[in-house]
Design a protein around this motif. Structure first.
Motif, PDB file in Angstrom:
ATOM      1  N   PHE A  18      89.701  38.036 -94.650  1.00  0.00           N
ATOM      2  CA  PHE A  18      89.606  38.728 -93.357  1.00  0.00           C
ATOM      3  C   PHE A  18      88.535  38.086 -92.487  1.00  0.00           C
ATOM      4  O   PHE A  18      88.744  37.837 -91.286  1.00  0.00           O
ATOM      5  CB  PHE A  18      89.292  40.203 -93.590  1.00  0.00           C
ATOM      6  N   GLY A  19      87.372  37.835 -93.078  1.00  0.00           N
ATOM      7  CA  GLY A  19      86.286  37.255 -92.315  1.00  0.00           C
ATOM      8  C   GLY A  19      86.645  35.896 -91.745  1.00  0.00           C
ATOM      9  O   GLY A  19      86.409  35.613 -90.565  1.00  0.00           O
ATOM     10  N   LEU A  20      87.219  35.032 -92.566  1.00  0.00           N
ATOM     11  CA  LEU A  20      87.578  33.691 -92.089  1.00  0.00           C
ATOM     12  C   LEU A  20      88.670  33.748 -91.030  1.00  0.00           C
ATOM     13  O   LEU A  20      88.638  33.013 -90.037  1.00  0.00           O
ATOM     14  CB  LEU A  20      88.030  32.837 -93.273  1.00  0.00           C
ATOM     15  N   LEU A  21      89.651  34.648 -91.237  1.00  0.00           N
ATOM     16  CA  LEU A  21      90.796  34.721 -90.327  1.00  0.00           C
ATOM     17  C   LEU A  21      90.389  35.255 -88.957  1.00  0.00           C
ATOM     18  O   LEU A  21      90.788  34.718 -87.923  1.00  0.00           O
ATOM     19  CB  LEU A  21      91.884  35.619 -90.949  1.00  0.00           C
ATOM     20  N   PHE A  22      89.561  36.303 -88.958  1.00  0.00           N
ATOM     21  CA  PHE A  22      89.200  36.921 -87.687  1.00  0.00           C
ATOM     22  C   PHE A  22      88.021  36.220 -87.012  1.00  0.00           C
ATOM     23  O   PHE A  22      87.787  36.449 -85.812  1.00  0.00           O
ATOM     24  CB  PHE A  22      88.870  38.399 -87.896  1.00  0.00           C
ATOM     25  N   ALA A  23      87.284  35.396 -87.746  1.00  0.00           N
ATOM     26  CA  ALA A  23      86.227  34.599 -87.110  1.00  0.00           C
ATOM     27  C   ALA A  23      86.790  33.314 -86.523  1.00  0.00           C
ATOM     28  O   ALA A  23      86.208  32.751 -85.588  1.00  0.00           O
ATOM     29  CB  ALA A  23      85.134  34.264 -88.123  1.00  0.00           C
ATOM     30  N   MET A  24      87.932  32.845 -87.041  1.00  0.00           N
ATOM     31  CA  MET A  24      88.508  31.563 -86.613  1.00  0.00           C
ATOM     32  C   MET A  24      88.772  31.469 -85.121  1.00  0.00           C
ATOM     33  O   MET A  24      88.513  30.408 -84.519  1.00  0.00           O
ATOM     34  CB  MET A  24      89.802  31.301 -87.400  1.00  0.00           C
ATOM     35  N   PRO A  25      89.290  32.524 -84.416  1.00  0.00           N
ATOM     36  CA  PRO A  25      89.547  32.375 -82.978  1.00  0.00           C
ATOM     37  C   PRO A  25      88.322  31.964 -82.170  1.00  0.00           C
ATOM     38  O   PRO A  25      88.463  31.315 -81.126  1.00  0.00           O
ATOM     39  CB  PRO A  25      90.047  33.765 -82.561  1.00  0.00           C
ATOM     40  N   ALA A  52     103.272  31.577 -69.394  1.00  0.00           N
ATOM     41  CA  ALA A  52     103.926  31.364 -70.689  1.00  0.00           C
ATOM     42  C   ALA A  52     103.272  30.211 -71.439  1.00  0.00           C
ATOM     43  O   ALA A  52     103.073  30.276 -72.660  1.00  0.00           O
ATOM     44  CB  ALA A  52     105.420  31.105 -70.483  1.00  0.00           C
ATOM     45  N   ALA A  53     102.903  29.139 -70.714  1.00  0.00           N
ATOM     46  CA  ALA A  53     102.255  27.997 -71.360  1.00  0.00           C
ATOM     47  C   ALA A  53     100.893  28.389 -71.927  1.00  0.00           C
ATOM     48  O   ALA A  53     100.527  27.996 -73.037  1.00  0.00           O
ATOM     49  CB  ALA A  53     102.115  26.848 -70.364  1.00  0.00           C
ATOM     50  N   ALA A  54     100.140  29.162 -71.147  1.00  0.00           N
ATOM     51  CA  ALA A  54      98.833  29.613 -71.635  1.00  0.00           C
ATOM     52  C   ALA A  54      98.988  30.555 -72.821  1.00  0.00           C
ATOM     53  O   ALA A  54      98.205  30.497 -73.777  1.00  0.00           O
ATOM     54  CB  ALA A  54      98.069  30.299 -70.507  1.00  0.00           C
ATOM     55  N   ARG A  55      99.991  31.421 -72.771  1.00  0.00           N
ATOM     56  CA  ARG A  55     100.227  32.343 -73.886  1.00  0.00           C
ATOM     57  C   ARG A  55     100.590  31.593 -75.160  1.00  0.00           C
ATOM     58  O   ARG A  55     100.134  31.939 -76.256  1.00  0.00           O
ATOM     59  CB  ARG A  55     101.344  33.308 -73.512  1.00  0.00           C
ATOM     60  N   ASP A  56     101.394  30.564 -75.026  1.00  0.00           N
ATOM     61  CA  ASP A  56     101.844  29.818 -76.200  1.00  0.00           C
ATOM     62  C   ASP A  56     100.798  28.836 -76.704  1.00  0.00           C
ATOM     63  O   ASP A  56     101.027  28.149 -77.712  1.00  0.00           O
ATOM     64  CB  ASP A  56     103.135  29.052 -75.862  1.00  0.00           C
ATOM     65  N   GLY A  57      99.656  28.747 -76.018  1.00  0.00           N
ATOM     66  CA  GLY A  57      98.603  27.862 -76.482  1.00  0.00           C
ATOM     67  C   GLY A  57      97.929  28.340 -77.747  1.00  0.00           C
ATOM     68  O   GLY A  57      97.162  27.582 -78.372  1.00  0.00           O
ATOM     69  N   TRP A  58      98.187  29.583 -78.136  1.00  0.00           N
ATOM     70  CA  TRP A  58      97.626  30.135 -79.384  1.00  0.00           C
ATOM     71  C   TRP A  58      98.726  30.931 -80.069  1.00  0.00           C
ATOM     72  O   TRP A  58      99.374  31.768 -79.425  1.00  0.00           O
ATOM     73  CB  TRP A  58      96.419  31.019 -79.098  1.00  0.00           C
ATOM     74  N   PRO A  59      98.964  30.705 -81.361  1.00  0.00           N
ATOM     75  CA  PRO A  59     100.048  31.430 -82.051  1.00  0.00           C
ATOM     76  C   PRO A  59      99.863  32.936 -81.963  1.00  0.00           C
ATOM     77  O   PRO A  59      98.770  33.462 -82.229  1.00  0.00           O
ATOM     78  CB  PRO A  59      99.941  30.935 -83.498  1.00  0.00           C
ATOM     79  N   GLY A  60     100.933  33.631 -81.595  1.00  0.00           N
ATOM     80  CA  GLY A  60     100.849  35.069 -81.437  1.00  0.00           C
ATOM     81  C   GLY A  60     100.647  35.819 -82.732  1.00  0.00           C
ATOM     82  O   GLY A  60     100.181  36.966 -82.729  1.00  0.00           O
ATOM     83  N   TRP A  61     100.982  35.189 -83.874  1.00  0.00           N
ATOM     84  CA  TRP A  61     100.855  35.897 -85.158  1.00  0.00           C
ATOM     85  C   TRP A  61      99.435  35.806 -85.729  1.00  0.00           C
ATOM     86  O   TRP A  61      99.117  36.467 -86.709  1.00  0.00           O
ATOM     87  CB  TRP A  61     101.848  35.330 -86.168  1.00  0.00           C
ATOM     88  N   LEU A  62      98.587  34.975 -85.110  1.00  0.00           N
ATOM     89  CA  LEU A  62      97.201  34.874 -85.549  1.00  0.00           C
ATOM     90  C   LEU A  62      96.334  35.874 -84.790  1.00  0.00           C
ATOM     91  O   LEU A  62      96.658  36.260 -83.669  1.00  0.00           O
ATOM     92  CB  LEU A  62      96.666  33.464 -85.301  1.00  0.00           C
ATOM     93  N   PRO A  63      95.223  36.306 -85.391  1.00  0.00           N
ATOM     94  CA  PRO A  63      94.314  37.189 -84.654  1.00  0.00           C
ATOM     95  C   PRO A  63      93.822  36.498 -83.385  1.00  0.00           C
ATOM     96  O   PRO A  63      93.623  35.280 -83.350  1.00  0.00           O
ATOM     97  CB  PRO A  63      93.161  37.414 -85.644  1.00  0.00           C
ATOM     98  N   SER A  64      93.607  37.296 -82.336  1.00  0.00           N
ATOM     99  CA  SER A  64      93.143  36.731 -81.066  1.00  0.00           C
ATOM    100  C   SER A  64      91.936  37.481 -80.509  1.00  0.00           C
ATOM    101  O   SER A  64      91.616  37.359 -79.322  1.00  0.00           O
ATOM    102  CB  SER A  64      94.278  36.739 -80.043  1.00  0.00           C
ATOM    103  N   SER A  65      91.272  38.250 -81.362  1.00  0.00           N
ATOM    104  CA  SER A  65      90.071  38.964 -80.913  1.00  0.00           C
ATOM    105  C   SER A  65      88.900  37.993 -80.842  1.00  0.00           C
ATOM    106  O   SER A  65      88.704  37.172 -81.744  1.00  0.00           O
ATOM    107  CB  SER A  65      89.742  40.115 -81.873  1.00  0.00           C
TER     108      SER A  65
END
Length: 553
Positions: A18-25, A52-65
């Motif tokens: 959890f820590g690595l995944l949510f700190a990665m963004p 749409a291009a800006a939205r797709d710049g980061w995978p939607g299934w990854l945390p984005s906080s």
């Protein structure tokens, strides 16, 4: 013997993941921030190729906080505003005229005819034609008094009524003025917060200072003037009865009337009744839209009370114009063709798409109850914020490197385990800050640097205790187990006292002090977890694989 159940190992691994995944963004801050902004913009304004291009710049299934950057790191605007509390007294008194008039009309036989007189803004003056009935008039109006609902006004009424010859005077009581001041400040704070939030800014600081001042700090905004444009406009919308129309700006409007210029008609002025039929307080929604001709307009919708008043008024005034007044300018003065019972309508004029969007934001947020005067304004450029971030990054790296070298030289392999746990500890700190939406400031970075230095304290206590146990000729496994058991109470005591200090700083402090307290408190909790569970898990796994006969700490 050392033993960690499988379920506990899996739980520790899940927390670290959890820590690595949510700190990665936070490692890809600009890309993730552009993704988040694009997602929000698409929800509000619809899709476009750029969004749409800006939205797709980061995978939607990854945390984005992300960890929000404070004013000193991101740049932005700082304002200190003074609220003109006395402005509200006149409005409050003016709204009582209808009730006072109705109460005196019921005593017409005793008080005679009644007529409102001009006077100070914070006084309602009513002349009666039969002065001998003044005692009856005073009693009737005093019956309108309401008890004050506040801690400072217990047992007091909201109005004071007195006579001056044949004139009855109504004023707010001192206790009601104090309660009104408090309500005005709370309302101003809420409206400013709503306006800033509607504009899409991140983590603003909006708080009361003293009796009549408000501090506003908004990171990421272009300038102090831009922030003033968002919060400084009153956006007071009213619907008033039209008395007449003129081209003379100096024409006397008459008693209880006012003269307002037409927004889109040069040299045209409307004489409107001062008492509004419906105000912006009855609005429940306002949105930018387009009319049947494709021109930008603002649609609005009243609440139940506003819809009823507006419907009754339009039913009684078919064929007559009414004025839509925004900030003392007549935006439109349409003629009532039929009763408008639906409680909705639209404001049209010489608007652009941007102006309708801004107007809708202001109307949804509501009108400021009193005028603001900006006493202090500062714009902090993003380059200063970038310098602060760079200085904080260097300080963190130096502290981090120094701690890693010290632990490696002092405790060898066990020091390496502590260093890996320290890296995971920092990741956990950023993961928690991102998840709770905390704001990182320069003092917050100082809290992280302090946490890095303190994080290995628990490991030092454990390792030194293991050294002591090894001197008693116990086996490696038993020495490690006793080291963790006997150092636990000291670890808890040392960190609890620091955590209490962090909590007190958070509760009693404000702004930067709170930022320091948040990162310090979160760092203490993650440090305890990594020292007691993560480092021990590393040691246990190493012991299970190598099964050494002797160890050196």
């Amino acid at each position: 013997m050392l033993n960690i159940p499988l379920w506990r190992r899996l739980l520790i691994a899940a927390v670290l993941l959890f820590g690595l995944l949510f700190a990665m963004p936070n490692l890809f801050y600009e890309r993730v921030e552009a993704h988040n902004d694009a997602v929000t913009a698409i929800e509000v304004f619809g899709d476009s190729p750029e969004r749409a291009a800006a939205r797709d710049g980061w995978p939607g299934w990854l945390p984005s906080s992300l960890v929000n950057l404070g004013l000193d790191l991101r740049g932005g605007a700082h304002l200190l505003a003074e609220v003109h509390l006395s402005d509200v007294y006149g409005t409050r008194i003016d709204t009582m005229w209808t009730d006072v008039r109705d109460a005196l009309r019921e005593e017409r036989a005793t008080v005679g005819t009644i007529r409102r007189q001009d006077g100070p803004d914070d006084e309602l003056r009513v002349r009666i034609s039969q002065p001998e009935g003044m005692s009856t008039a005073l009693q009737a109006v005093r019956g309108l008094a309401q008890p004050i609902v506040s801690l400072t006004g217990v047992g007091a009424n909201d109005i004071e009524v007195r006579a001056d010859g044949d004139v009855l005077i109504v004023t707010l009581s001192e206790a009601e003025r104090i309660a009104t001041d408090d309500r005005t400040m709370q309302q101003s704070l809420e409206i400013i917060r709503r306006r800033v939030d509607e504009a899409g800014t991140r983590e603003p600081t909006i708080q009361r200072q003293g009796a009549d001042r408000i501090l506003i700090q908004v990171p990421g905004i272009g300038s102090a003037q831009e922030l003033k444009d968002i919060i400084g406009t009153t956006a007071q919308l009213t619907f008033n009865h039209v008395v007449g129309r003129t081209s003379n700006p100096n024409e006397a409007p008459g008693a209880r009337n006012v003269l307002y210029p037409a927004l889109d008609e040069p040299d045209t002025y409307y004489i409107v009744n001062k008492s509004a039929v419906v105000t912006g307080e009855d609005l429940v929604d306002a949105q930018p839209a387009f009319d049947q001709n494709g021109l930008p307009v603002v649609t609005f919708r009243f609440n139940t009370s506003g819809a009823r008043k507006f419907g009754d008024y339009t039913a009684e005034n078919i064929g007559n114009p009414f004025a839509i007044v925004l900030d003392e300018e007549v935006v439109s003065a349409p003629v009532i063709r039929d009763a408008i019972r639906g409680g909705s309508g639209q404001i049209s004029g010489q608007f652009t798409i941007e102006s309708t969007t801004q107007l809708a934001i202001l109307l949804r947020a509501g009108a400021l109850p009193a005028e603001l005067t900006f006493l202090e304004e500062r714009t902090i450029g993003p380059e200063l914020g970038a310098d602060s971030i760079e200085a904080g990054r260097i300080a963190t790296m130096v502290a981090f490197a120094a701690v890693l070298v010290f632990m490696g030289l002092s405790y060898g392999l066990f020091g390496l385990f502590a260093n890996v746990a320290l890296v995971l500890n920092v990741a956990l700190i950023f993961a928690v800050l991102s998840t709770i939406g905390a704001t990182l400031t320069l003092p917050g970075i100082a809290g992280i640097v302090l946490t890095i230095g303190m994080a290995v304290d628990a490991n030092v206590l454990v390792f030194e205790r293991i050294r002591e146990e090894l001197k008693t000729a116990k086996g490696p496994a038993r020495a490690i187990e006793l080291g963790y058991e006997k150092a636990l109470s000291a670890i808890i005591d040392a960190n609890i006292t620091t955590l209490i200090a962090a909590v007190i700083l958070f509760l009693m402090g404000s702004g930067p002090v709170r930022g320091f307290a948040v990162t310090l408190g979160v760092g203490i909790l993650t440090s305890i977890f990594t020292a007691i569970f993560v480092t021990r898990l590393f040691v246990v796994i190493w012991m299970e694989r190598r099964r050494p006969k002797t160890i050196t700490v």
